[in-house]
Design an enzyme around this catalytic site. Structure first.
Site, mmCIF file in Angstrom:
data_model
loop_
_atom_site.group_PDB
_atom_site.id
_atom_site.type_symbol
_atom_site.label_atom_id
_atom_site.label_comp_id
_atom_site.label_asym_id
_atom_site.label_seq_id
_atom_site.Cartn_x
_atom_site.Cartn_y
_atom_site.Cartn_z
ATOM 1 N N GLU A 177 0.824 -1.220 0.000
ATOM 2 C CA GLU A 177 0.000 0.000 0.000
ATOM 3 C C GLU A 177 0.854 1.264 0.000
ATOM 4 O O GLU A 177 0.496 2.251 0.644
ATOM 5 C CB GLU A 177 -0.935 0.009 1.216
ATOM 6 C CG GLU A 177 -1.961 -1.089 1.199
ATOM 7 C CD GLU A 177 -3.046 -0.900 2.262
ATOM 8 O OE1 GLU A 177 -2.745 -0.306 3.299
ATOM 9 O OE2 GLU A 177 -4.174 -1.349 2.031
ATOM 10 N N GLU A 233 -6.841 -7.507 -0.665
ATOM 11 C CA GLU A 233 -7.323 -7.560 0.723
ATOM 12 C C GLU A 233 -8.804 -7.234 0.739
ATOM 13 O O GLU A 233 -9.190 -6.065 0.686
ATOM 14 C CB GLU A 233 -6.586 -6.537 1.604
ATOM 15 C CG GLU A 233 -5.160 -6.900 1.898
ATOM 16 C CD GLU A 233 -4.468 -5.879 2.816
ATOM 17 O OE1 GLU A 233 -5.160 -5.180 3.588
ATOM 18 O OE2 GLU A 233 -3.238 -5.772 2.724
HETATM 19 C C1 GAL Z 1 -4.268 -2.651 5.122
HETATM 20 C C2 GAL Z 1 -2.914 -3.290 5.265
HETATM 21 C C3 GAL Z 1 -2.996 -4.597 6.037
HETATM 22 C C4 GAL Z 1 -3.810 -4.394 7.287
HETATM 23 C C5 GAL Z 1 -5.164 -3.840 6.916
HETATM 24 C C6 GAL Z 1 -6.055 -3.559 8.100
HETATM 25 O O1 GAL Z 1 -4.167 -1.318 4.838
HETATM 26 O O2 GAL Z 1 -2.348 -3.532 4.009
HETATM 27 O O3 GAL Z 1 -1.724 -5.044 6.347
HETATM 28 O O4 GAL Z 1 -3.140 -3.524 8.121
HETATM 29 O O5 GAL Z 1 -5.013 -2.622 6.285
HETATM 30 O O6 GAL Z 1 -6.280 -4.708 8.798
#
Ligand code: GAL
Length: 825
Positions: free
Chosen positions: A184, A253
């Site tokens: 990110e 994600e």
């Molecule tokens: C994203 C990040 C993950 C985790 C998630 C929140 O921004 O890439 O590693 O932190 O947020 O759980």
């Protein structure tokens, strides 16, 4: 000659090994509509499971449950701080054995996604960076800085080489189909200006030069340079378009829930909305969906970052913290995966057309060269259900905020809002609820620090992690002040400005009290103190609760009393600023140094057992022996009654605890409306309860006979109600639509002992509060009992034949018939 001969044999052997691995090699490529794995056009469902958040013993079961849940792949980050805690001293043993983790994936028939980072965010301490990086001269993290880039490259290369040596990449016949560099960065790159842009390009080149034979991805990175593929993270990514028309649309994600912080409510994301997010993503051309998390697990040790991330990282993931199925989420997503896979060929080969039905309803039709079709109807209205007439293809009722999947465009196989799978209400059980543990204790030795004796001295208030190197949560700050007028100073205030996170103070060896930051940032400690004429010793104990892991320059956020000021305020507001005094420092607790928590502590640890154990006393170590709960269900320890601290079982850390911090009383709901965009404030539970009361004790930490629990209680608590329990499905429910299959299962070898409710017709309510509607098959109860009672699991197709009724209740009610069942395990 003999030498030549043996060389040629070795040569032949090497050549044949090379040929063998090139035969096994799996080619991974892609276009805009598919990941192409060995020539097969695929849609991939994947789930994040972080290897250090469970135990080696738990991995095979988690992977099997992922496979059974319809996943094709498992994704993990790599946790640099755990692998290289000291520069160039590596650890890949136990649950840090990522090579084994990937090999087990392959054995379970799953692909792997390797997200190296090595910055990972992940609510992990310091975002996964080892602390020694921070202290390197001239370093700046995550930017065009030669010291940092050199370390990042060395570590990345090490991981890639280990993976290559174990043949883990698909190009070598291994499971890994994709790899990620950075994490990110696009979200914060602007904060680094031109240096950020050049760092990003360097990351891409450095990664590509690793030559891994599978594609690289960069998440949340719209300007990812080709051939790096940019991907999307969030709750919904249907809107997302990769930056190249030939890149596949990937959701790295899909936040299936959210993490919890100490003092905050427990977030949940419904099965319905989770499924909607995935279905919409595939409807709009998505080819890979990775759940973040599929199994969240536990922040053992001091791995929780944040600050203030709880020890549980359950995340409301489809597999819960302990490895149990989180139902109905796991089952509902499993059915979704199966429904989408029916159309995999058409989705990855076909062309797409969208038809707008108004009111946020869209029909998406995929058609392949043979004319075969696969459809989605999404209704993105948050309140209005829709009746959609597809003429020859049928008539469909699409509830608000849902997606219907139509196989062949004329047969409904799934709707995201209709949950047919089992709901499990998890319960905690104990073998003997009345059994009390017998406690021994040691009050933390403070003679040195209360007398102001430390090992480091400075004429300023130092930043905490620079001194502790984060080897401990604790840093003592000590100074002294001479007073000659008690009329001003006998009722004074000690005021400490600290960057956080908790602070205890002692004046002249007497405890002055404790305060903590509300949000894990800076706060002002203020307590009444009484000073005497002559020299007064001020002793402050500052504790961190996880280092920050996110944001521009997160690594520079200060911790501890860093700069203060620390002041004494006497009567008439007379002040003494102690900030530039001589301060002495001591890192960590004496108990930590003696390894009191270990099965083999250093010499000189003697536990007290005579008399009654101290209650409410800060800085106290407690120890009790216990028997492991019987059976195979996961074990938790209930720490209600304790304050804040750290717990160990048989020398294994089970993490920080803080049950005394109660969640606020507002903002929770028993009923969760899945409709509308998810945010973490939605569907919360836990109001008025301890932030986290139960702590996971993995079975592999336990012996059959004698086990030892050790607690370090920082703020003062009472261990009298501490008990060990198991977690299992207590009540199980299902609400299954006519034509679908009822599937019920207990866990841990238990059987369905009672059918508490069964009604085939138009029952109302939800698990725990089902009610009969105005029509039902009168034999509902007996049919379900005959199929399920006394069994570990049961299942049958819910239709009128099963209940011997001639008229379908659907016809009777002019609606959708369901079978609602509530059973006890
Ligand atoms: C994203 C990040 C993950 C985790 C998630 C929140 O921004 O890439 O590693 O932190 O947020 O759980």
């Amino acid at each position: 000659m003999r030498v030549m001969g043996s060389i040629s044999w070795v040569g032949i052997l090497l050549l044949s090994l090379a040929l063998l691995s090139s035969c096994l090699a799996v080619e991974v490529s892609y276009d805009a509509n598919a990941l192409i794995i060995n020539g097969e056009r695929r849609i991939i469902f994947s789930g994040a499971v972080h290897y250090p958040r469970s135990t080696v013993e738990m991995w095979p079961d988690i992977m099997q449950k992922a496979k059974d849940g319809g996943l094709d792949a498992i994704e993990t980050y790599i946790f640099w701080d755990r692998h290289e805690p000291v520069r160039r001293e590596y650890n890949f043993t136990g649950n840090l054995d990522f090579v084994k983790f990937f090999k087990l994936m392959q054995e379970a028939g799953l692909y792997g996604i390797l997200r190296i980072g090595p910055y990972v965010c992940a609510e992990w301490n310091y975002g996964g960076f080892p602390l020694w990086l921070h202290n390197m001269p001239g370093i700046d993290l995550r930017t065009d800085n030669p010291v940092y880039k050199n370390e990042m490259q060395i570590f990345t290369t090490k991981i890639v080489n280990m993976a290559k040596e174990a043949n883990l990449f698909a190009s070598q016949g291994g499971p890994i189909i994709l790899a990620q560099i950075e994490n990110e960065y696009g979200d914060i790159m602007w904060g680094y200006g031109a240096a950020g842009e050049s760092y990003l390009k360097w990351c891409a080149q450095m990664a590509l030069a690793q030559n891994i034979g599978v594609p690289w991805i960069m998440c949340q990175q719209n300007n990812a340079p080709a051939p790096m593929i940019n991907t999307c993270n969030g709750y919904y990514c249907d809107w997302f378009k990769p930056n190249s028309p030939t890149s596949p649309k990937m959701f790295t994600e899909n936040w299936i829930g959210w993490f919890q912080k100490w003092g905050e409510r427990v977030p949940h994301r419904s099965a319905e909305d989770s499924a909607l997010s995935v279905a919409r993503f595939i409807q709009t051309g998505g080819v890979l969906n990775n759940y973040y998390m599929y199994h969240g697990g536990t922040n053992f040790g001091r791995t929780a970052g944040g600050p203030y991330i709880t020890t549980s990282y359950s995340y409301d993931a489809p597999i819960d913290e302990y490895g149990n199925l989180n139902q109905p989420k796991w089952g509902h997503l499993k059915q979704l995966h199966a429904a989408i896979k029916l159309g995999e060929k058409i989705l990855t080969n076909g062309t797409r057309t969208d038809t707008d039905f108004g009111n946020s309803v869209t029909l998406t039709t995929y058609t392949d060269a043979t004319g075969a079709r696969f459809c989605f109807i999404s209704n993105m209205d948050e309140g209005k259900d829709a009746n959609i007439d597809l003429k020859n293809d049928g008539h469909y009722f699409v509830p608000a905020w849902s997606v219907t999947i139509l196989d062949g465009c004329n047969k409904e196989v799934f709707n995201t809002a209709r949950v047919n799978s089992q709901t499990s209400v998890m319960v905690k059980r104990s073998d003997d609820a009345s059994a009390k543990l017998t406690w021994a204790w040691i009050v933390e030795k403070k003679k040195d620090t209360l007398n102001g004796r430390g090992s480091v001295k400075a004429h300023s208030l130092l930043e905490q992690k620079e001194l502790t190197m984060d080897a401990s949560d604790y840093l003592w700050y000590m100074t002294s002040v001479d007073i000659n007028d008690t009329s001003v100073w006998s009722n004074a205030t000690l005021q400490v400005n600290t960057e956080g996170h908790t602070l205890h103070a002692f004046v002249n060896k007497r405890y002055a009290g404790y305060q903590h930051s509300q949000w894990g940032n800076n706060f002002t400690y203020e307590k009444e103190v009484s000073l005497k004429n002559g020299t007064n010793i001020i002793t402050l104990l500052s504790a961190t609760v996880g280092l920050p892991n996110y944001g521009i320059g997160f690594h520079k956020i200060k911790t501890g009393i860093a700069g203060g000021p620390v002041k004494l305020i006497g009567s008439n507001n007379v002040e003494i600023d102690l900030s530039a005094n001589q301060w002495s420092y001591k890192v960590g607790l004496n108990g930590e140094r003696k390894r009191i928590y270990d099965l083999h502590p250093h010499a000189g640890v003697s536990w007290r057992t005579n008399g009654s154990y101290p209650v409410g006393k800060p800085l106290t170590w407690y120890k009790a022996e216990f028997k492991a709960p019987s059976g195979s269900n996961p074990v938790v320890v209930d720490l209600q009654g304790l304050g804040k601290g750290h717990a160990w079982v048989n020398g294994h850390s089970i993490g920080r605890y803080w049950p005394s911090w109660l969640i606020g009383t507002n903002g929770c709901s028993d009923w969760c409306d899945y409709r509308g965009r998810y945010k973490k404030e939605k569907c919360n539970t836990g109001c008025g309860e301890p932030s986290q009361r139960w702590y996971h004790v993995p079975r592999s930490f336990l012996n059959n006979d004698k086990n030892t629990l050790i607690l370090f209680e920082e703020v003062g608590g009472n261990p009298q109600n501490v008990s060990f329990q198991t977690v299992t499905a207590g009540t199980i429910c299902a609400n299954v639509y006519e034509g679908q299959t009822l599937e019920l299962a207990c866990q841990g070898g238990q059987v369905i002992s009672q059918i508490q409710f069964a009604s085939f017709g138009n029952p109302q309510g939800q698990c725990g509060s089902f009610k009969k509607g105005n029509w039902e098959a009168t034999n509902s109860q007996s049919v379900v009992e005959a199929n399920c009672l006394g069994k570990k699991s049961c299942g049958f197709t819910v239709n009128k034949e099963a209940f011997g009724v001639t008229m379908s209740p659907m016809q009777v009610n002019n609606g959708v018939a369901t079978l609602a069942v509530q059973a006890a395990c």
